[in-house]
Scaffold this active site. Structure first.
Site, PDB file in Angstrom:
ATOM      1  N   CYS A 138      28.421 -25.194 -28.437  1.00  0.00           N
ATOM      2  CA  CYS A 138      28.300 -23.825 -28.955  1.00  0.00           C
ATOM      3  C   CYS A 138      28.979 -22.836 -28.010  1.00  0.00           C
ATOM      4  O   CYS A 138      28.647 -22.788 -26.833  1.00  0.00           O
ATOM      5  CB  CYS A 138      26.847 -23.401 -29.151  1.00  0.00           C
ATOM      6  SG  CYS A 138      26.798 -21.682 -29.729  1.00  0.00           S
ATOM      7  N   LYS A 166      21.613 -26.381 -39.648  1.00  0.00           N
ATOM      8  CA  LYS A 166      21.943 -25.489 -38.540  1.00  0.00           C
ATOM      9  C   LYS A 166      21.395 -26.114 -37.261  1.00  0.00           C
ATOM     10  O   LYS A 166      20.297 -26.667 -37.251  1.00  0.00           O
ATOM     11  CB  LYS A 166      21.294 -24.107 -38.757  1.00  0.00           C
ATOM     12  CG  LYS A 166      21.443 -23.142 -37.574  1.00  0.00           C
ATOM     13  CD  LYS A 166      22.866 -22.716 -37.332  1.00  0.00           C
ATOM     14  CE  LYS A 166      23.034 -21.891 -36.057  1.00  0.00           C
ATOM     15  NZ  LYS A 166      24.445 -21.614 -35.732  1.00  0.00           N
TER      16      LYS A 166
HETATM   17  O1  RRO Z   1      25.365 -20.132 -33.604  1.00  0.00           O
HETATM   18  C1  RRO Z   1      26.516 -20.015 -33.157  1.00  0.00           C
HETATM   19  O2  RRO Z   1      26.938 -19.011 -32.597  1.00  0.00           O
HETATM   20  C2  RRO Z   1      27.479 -21.133 -33.237  1.00  0.00           C
HETATM   21  C3  RRO Z   1      27.174 -22.423 -32.861  1.00  0.00           C
HETATM   22 BR1  RRO Z   1      25.473 -22.981 -32.360  1.00  0.00          BR
HETATM   23  C4  RRO Z   1      28.196 -23.405 -32.849  1.00  0.00           C
HETATM   24  O3  RRO Z   1      28.004 -24.579 -32.506  1.00  0.00           O
HETATM   25  N1  RRO Z   1      29.446 -23.019 -33.229  1.00  0.00           N
HETATM   26  C5  RRO Z   1      29.716 -21.772 -33.598  1.00  0.00           C
HETATM   27  O4  RRO Z   1      30.875 -21.473 -33.932  1.00  0.00           O
HETATM   28  N2  RRO Z   1      28.729 -20.816 -33.603  1.00  0.00           N
END
Ligand code: RRO
Length: 311
Positions: A130, A48
């Site tokens: 993100c 993550k």
């Molecule tokens: O954590 C999120 O909301 C998230 C991230 Br960091 C990302 O890079 N892509 C996504 O779809 N959700």
């Protein structure tokens, strides 16, 4: 029948399969990471995205399953940089890409300076895409800002580094981002992140399905496959051959993995379908991919990688 060989390469480490998890899916806690390490036909894994400080993320509901994919507004929940660095240094059991994200360009520099000073020598991916942080843009949609960050990063960073990109939709934008990326010694690009700021409507309730940002969130799964394939293909056609392309987005079958590789993907990640089906998906995808390769007379991924025909 000749044995089909799915082996692939992660910047010099040999992998039994080209399949990865998409960052964010089943890779936040130590337990989840260990599950990935024990998943057959998962060649390598990604953590993550880590931020300097641990984050709770956005309020629930923040993931919603859709008939042809998913929408998420997770908001970067993670256990913090130190946890993931410890994991890759101490507990890693399978080739792993450390994903890091920054809430600002200054944070990205701080984070990568820490990583440069650490004992970690493995691959890292800087998430520039993100879509779900309240008030923060997806950095890689700003070509100048991306250039500035990478210029500063590569003034001191000497370890393997790639970037996670958002989807682009205009051929001129592919030209522009490739021009920036080709200036730097990147190991790879990972394309695509979720398709930012979609909106799903529950017609019965006349309501959105995720809480943060009024229901706007990142789309994944089958509905984004054509966008993912376009990004893999367009970037493979434009990037220096030394920059590998990790294809992410829309994979639900072995045929979809085959299509990503035909477009030029070196490795292929699976996100939404893991949420829907669980980690057993990798055995199914590998079996389906082998079946397609056997029917076509291909023995290795190199036999067809990037060989998409035009009309
Ligand atoms: O954590 C999120 O909301 C998230 C991230 Br960091 C990302 O890079 N892509 C996504 O779809 N959700």
């Amino acid at each position: 029948m000749t044995e089909i060989d799915l082996s692939a390469d992660l910047f010099g480490q040999s992998l039994q399969s080209p399949l990865l998890n998409a960052s964010g899916v089943h890779c936040q806690t130590k337990e989840e990471l260990n599950d990935l390490a024990n998943t057959s036909n998962l060649g390598a894994m990604v953590t993550k995205s880590a931020t300097l400080q641990a984050r709770e993320g956005n309020p629930n509901p923040r993931y919603h399953d859709l008939a042809n994919g998913s929408i998420n507004s997770m908001g970067l929940p993670n256990l913090g940089y130190d946890f993931y660095l410890d994991y890759v240094l101490e507990d890693q059991q399978k080739p792993t890409i450390l994903s890091v994200a920054a809430l600002s360009a200054a944070d990205a520099i701080t984070l990568l300076k820490k990583l440069q000073a650490s004992d970690y020598q493995g691959p890292t991916e800087l998430n520039l895409s993100c879509p779900n942080i309240v008030g923060e843009p997806q950095l890689a949609y700003d070509f100048e800002a991306t250039d500035q960050v990478l210029s500063e990063v590569f003034s001191f960073y000497t370890k393997p580094l790639g970037v996670k990109l958002p989807p682009y939709f205009d051929l001129v934008h592919f030209d522009q981002i490739a021009k920036v990326l080709n200036k730097y010694p990147l190991t790879h690009v990972n394309t695509i992140n979720s398709v930012g700021n979609g909106l799903w409507v529950d017609v019965e309730k006349e309501q959105v399905v995720t809480k943060a940002k009024g229901g706007f969130g990142g789309l994944g799964g089958a509905m984004v496959l054509p966008t993912a394939l376009a990004n893999v293909r367009a970037l493979r056609q434009r990037l220096n051959p030394s920059i590998k392309v990790l294809g992410t987005g829309g994979v639900t079958t072995g045929a979809d993995v085959f299509a990503h590789i035909l477009c030029g993907a070196d490795l292929v990640s699976v996100g939404t379908q893991v949420m829907k089906e669980g980690l057993g998906v990798y055995d199914r995808l590998a079996a389906e991919l082998k079946e397609i390769m056997a029917a076509k007379g291909y023995q290795t991924l190199d036999d067809f990688r990037g060989q998409l025909k035009e009309l």
